[in-house]
Design a protein around this motif. Structure first.
Motif, PDB file in Angstrom:
ATOM      1  N   ASN A 176       0.870  -1.257   0.076  1.00 59.02           N
ATOM      2  CA  ASN A 176       0.066  -0.074  -0.154  1.00 59.02           C
ATOM      3  C   ASN A 176       1.042   1.323  -0.030  1.00 59.02           C
ATOM      4  OD1 ASN A 176      -2.356  -1.516  -0.183  1.00 59.02           O
ATOM      5  ND2 ASN A 176      -2.626  -1.340   2.231  1.00 59.02           N
ATOM      6  N   THR A 177       2.088   1.082   0.152  1.00 56.77           N
ATOM      7  CA  THR A 177       3.018   2.349   0.533  1.00 56.77           C
ATOM      8  C   THR A 177       3.927   2.343  -0.682  1.00 56.77           C
ATOM      9  OG1 THR A 177       4.341   1.483   2.200  1.00 56.77           O
ATOM     10  CG2 THR A 177       2.602   2.920   2.924  1.00 56.77           C
ATOM     11  N   PRO A 213       6.249   3.170  -3.799  1.00 57.20           N
ATOM     12  CA  PRO A 213       6.219   4.246  -4.589  1.00 57.20           C
ATOM     13  C   PRO A 213       5.500   4.164  -5.639  1.00 57.20           C
ATOM     14  CG  PRO A 213       8.314   3.854  -3.663  1.00 57.20           C
ATOM     15  CD  PRO A 213       7.412   2.513  -3.273  1.00 57.20           C
ATOM     16  N   TRP A 214       5.539   2.974  -6.332  1.00 58.46           N
ATOM     17  CA  TRP A 214       4.709   2.880  -7.794  1.00 58.46           C
ATOM     18  C   TRP A 214       3.505   3.154  -7.566  1.00 58.46           C
ATOM     19  CZ3 TRP A 214       1.265  -0.814  -8.113  1.00 58.46           C
ATOM     20  CH2 TRP A 214       1.625  -1.962  -7.207  1.00 58.46           C
ATOM     21  N   ARG A 215       2.720   2.916  -6.591  1.00 55.38           N
ATOM     22  CA  ARG A 215       1.316   2.968  -6.298  1.00 55.38           C
ATOM     23  C   ARG A 215       0.949   4.546  -6.545  1.00 55.38           C
ATOM     24  NH1 ARG A 215      -2.076  -1.307  -5.362  1.00 55.38           N
ATOM     25  NH2 ARG A 215      -1.049  -2.936  -4.189  1.00 55.38           N
ATOM     26  N   ARG A 216       1.857   5.448  -6.192  1.00 59.55           N
ATOM     27  CA  ARG A 216       1.464   6.795  -6.580  1.00 59.55           C
ATOM     28  C   ARG A 216       1.377   7.094  -7.936  1.00 59.55           C
ATOM     29  NH1 ARG A 216       5.213   7.366  -2.272  1.00 59.55           N
ATOM     30  NH2 ARG A 216       6.830   7.800  -3.811  1.00 59.55           N
ATOM     31  N   TRP A 217       2.038   6.384  -8.716  1.00 56.20           N
ATOM     32  CA  TRP A 217       2.010   6.658 -10.332  1.00 56.20           C
ATOM     33  C   TRP A 217       0.696   6.785 -10.840  1.00 56.20           C
ATOM     34  CZ3 TRP A 217       6.296   2.609 -11.552  1.00 56.20           C
ATOM     35  CH2 TRP A 217       7.427   2.781 -10.819  1.00 56.20           C
ATOM     36  N   TYR A 218      -0.163   5.998 -10.250  1.00 59.04           N
ATOM     37  CA  TYR A 218      -1.606   5.675 -10.834  1.00 59.04           C
ATOM     38  C   TYR A 218      -2.379   7.221 -10.461  1.00 59.04           C
ATOM     39  CZ  TYR A 218      -1.274   0.835 -11.326  1.00 59.04           C
ATOM     40  OH  TYR A 218      -0.829  -0.382 -12.039  1.00 59.04           O
ATOM     41  N   LYS A 219      -1.894   8.011  -9.588  1.00 61.62           N
ATOM     42  CA  LYS A 219      -2.596   9.273  -9.260  1.00 61.62           C
ATOM     43  C   LYS A 219      -2.310  10.499 -10.060  1.00 61.62           C
ATOM     44  CE  LYS A 219      -4.776   7.268  -5.551  1.00 61.62           C
ATOM     45  NZ  LYS A 219      -6.022   6.995  -5.792  1.00 61.62           N
ATOM     46  N   GLY A 248       6.864  -2.957  -9.960  1.00 57.46           N
ATOM     47  CA  GLY A 248       7.412  -1.675  -9.655  1.00 57.46           C
ATOM     48  C   GLY A 248       8.429  -1.250 -10.484  1.00 57.46           C
ATOM     49  N   ASN A 249       8.760  -2.009 -11.695  1.00 56.85           N
ATOM     50  CA  ASN A 249       9.793  -1.572 -12.813  1.00 56.85           C
ATOM     51  C   ASN A 249       8.917  -0.339 -13.573  1.00 56.85           C
ATOM     52  OD1 ASN A 249      10.542  -1.413 -15.523  1.00 56.85           O
ATOM     53  ND2 ASN A 249      11.799  -3.262 -14.844  1.00 56.85           N
ATOM     54  N   ASP A 261       4.318 -17.484  -6.081  1.00 58.19           N
ATOM     55  CA  ASP A 261       5.636 -18.187  -5.685  1.00 58.19           C
ATOM     56  C   ASP A 261       6.476 -17.744  -6.722  1.00 58.19           C
ATOM     57  OD1 ASP A 261       4.517 -19.683  -7.527  1.00 58.19           O
ATOM     58  OD2 ASP A 261       5.325 -21.301  -6.932  1.00 58.19           O
ATOM     59  N   GLN A 262       6.186 -17.117  -7.846  1.00 57.11           N
ATOM     60  CA  GLN A 262       6.950 -16.940  -9.016  1.00 57.11           C
ATOM     61  C   GLN A 262       7.295 -15.532  -9.265  1.00 57.11           C
ATOM     62  OE1 GLN A 262       5.498 -18.657 -12.485  1.00 57.11           O
ATOM     63  NE2 GLN A 262       4.883 -20.616 -11.413  1.00 57.11           N
ATOM     64  N   ARG A 263       6.808 -14.685  -8.169  1.00 62.19           N
ATOM     65  CA  ARG A 263       6.656 -13.181  -8.539  1.00 62.19           C
ATOM     66  C   ARG A 263       7.891 -12.395  -8.544  1.00 62.19           C
ATOM     67  NH1 ARG A 263       1.328 -10.144  -6.336  1.00 62.19           N
ATOM     68  NH2 ARG A 263       0.173 -10.947  -7.867  1.00 62.19           N
ATOM     69  N   GLY A 264       8.729 -12.733  -7.553  1.00 56.37           N
ATOM     70  CA  GLY A 264      10.000 -12.086  -7.591  1.00 56.37           C
ATOM     71  C   GLY A 264       9.617 -10.717  -6.486  1.00 56.37           C
ATOM     72  N   VAL A 265      10.836  -9.964  -6.838  1.00 61.01           N
ATOM     73  CA  VAL A 265      10.854  -8.588  -5.902  1.00 61.01           C
ATOM     74  C   VAL A 265      10.108  -7.310  -6.477  1.00 61.01           C
ATOM     75  CG1 VAL A 265      12.394  -6.904  -5.193  1.00 61.01           C
ATOM     76  CG2 VAL A 265      13.006  -9.267  -5.256  1.00 61.01           C
ATOM     77  N   TRP A 266       9.324  -6.924  -5.785  1.00 59.62           N
ATOM     78  CA  TRP A 266       8.406  -5.691  -6.345  1.00 59.62           C
ATOM     79  C   TRP A 266       9.353  -4.467  -5.706  1.00 59.62           C
ATOM     80  CZ3 TRP A 266       3.497  -5.320  -8.670  1.00 59.62           C
ATOM     81  CH2 TRP A 266       2.970  -6.317  -8.799  1.00 59.62           C
ATOM     82  N   TYR A 267       9.442  -3.668  -6.579  1.00 58.72           N
ATOM     83  CA  TYR A 267      10.198  -2.389  -6.315  1.00 58.72           C
ATOM     84  C   TYR A 267       9.757  -1.284  -5.279  1.00 58.72           C
ATOM     85  CZ  TYR A 267      12.905  -3.978  -9.870  1.00 58.72           C
ATOM     86  OH  TYR A 267      13.925  -4.667 -10.915  1.00 58.72           O
TER      87      TYR A 267
END
Length: 97
Positions: A4-5, A7-13, A59-60, A91-97
């Motif tokens: 929820n926090t 940084p990429w979540r803000r891009w939608y705004k 997050g890329n 289980d395959q997602r990897g790292v979210w930035y």
């Protein structure tokens, strides 16, 4: 950091996202690219438009903004089929930035 926090979540705004979102809807003729449903509903209607990342951006920033990675889909498709696929790949997602 919780999702929820992230940084990429803000891009939608941003205004940039709103302009990009509109370009994708026009490009895709306000039609769900997965079901063919016309995207004429108002959120949260099942036929309201959602812009979907074909490849999870995680997050890329490059993938997030890549028009070739975006498609117009219905809220109904996004909230069911897309979410099921994402949950299945946890289980395959990897790292979210």
């Amino acid at each position: 950091m919780s999702s929820n926090t992230a940084p990429w979540r803000r891009w939608y705004k941003t205004e940039r996202w709103q302009r990009l979102r509109e370009r994708i809807l026009v490009r895709d003729l306000y039609t769900c690219q997965k079901t063919g449903v016309l995207l004429i509903g108002k959120h949260p209607a099942p036929n309201s438009p959602v812009i979907h990342h074909a490849k999870e951006h995680r997050g890329n920033e490059v993938l997030f903004w890549d028009e070739a990675n975006l498609m117009a889909v219905s809220k109904q498709w996004h909230d069911s089929d897309a979410q099921k696929a994402e949950q299945a790949s946890l289980d395959q997602r990897g790292v979210w930035y």
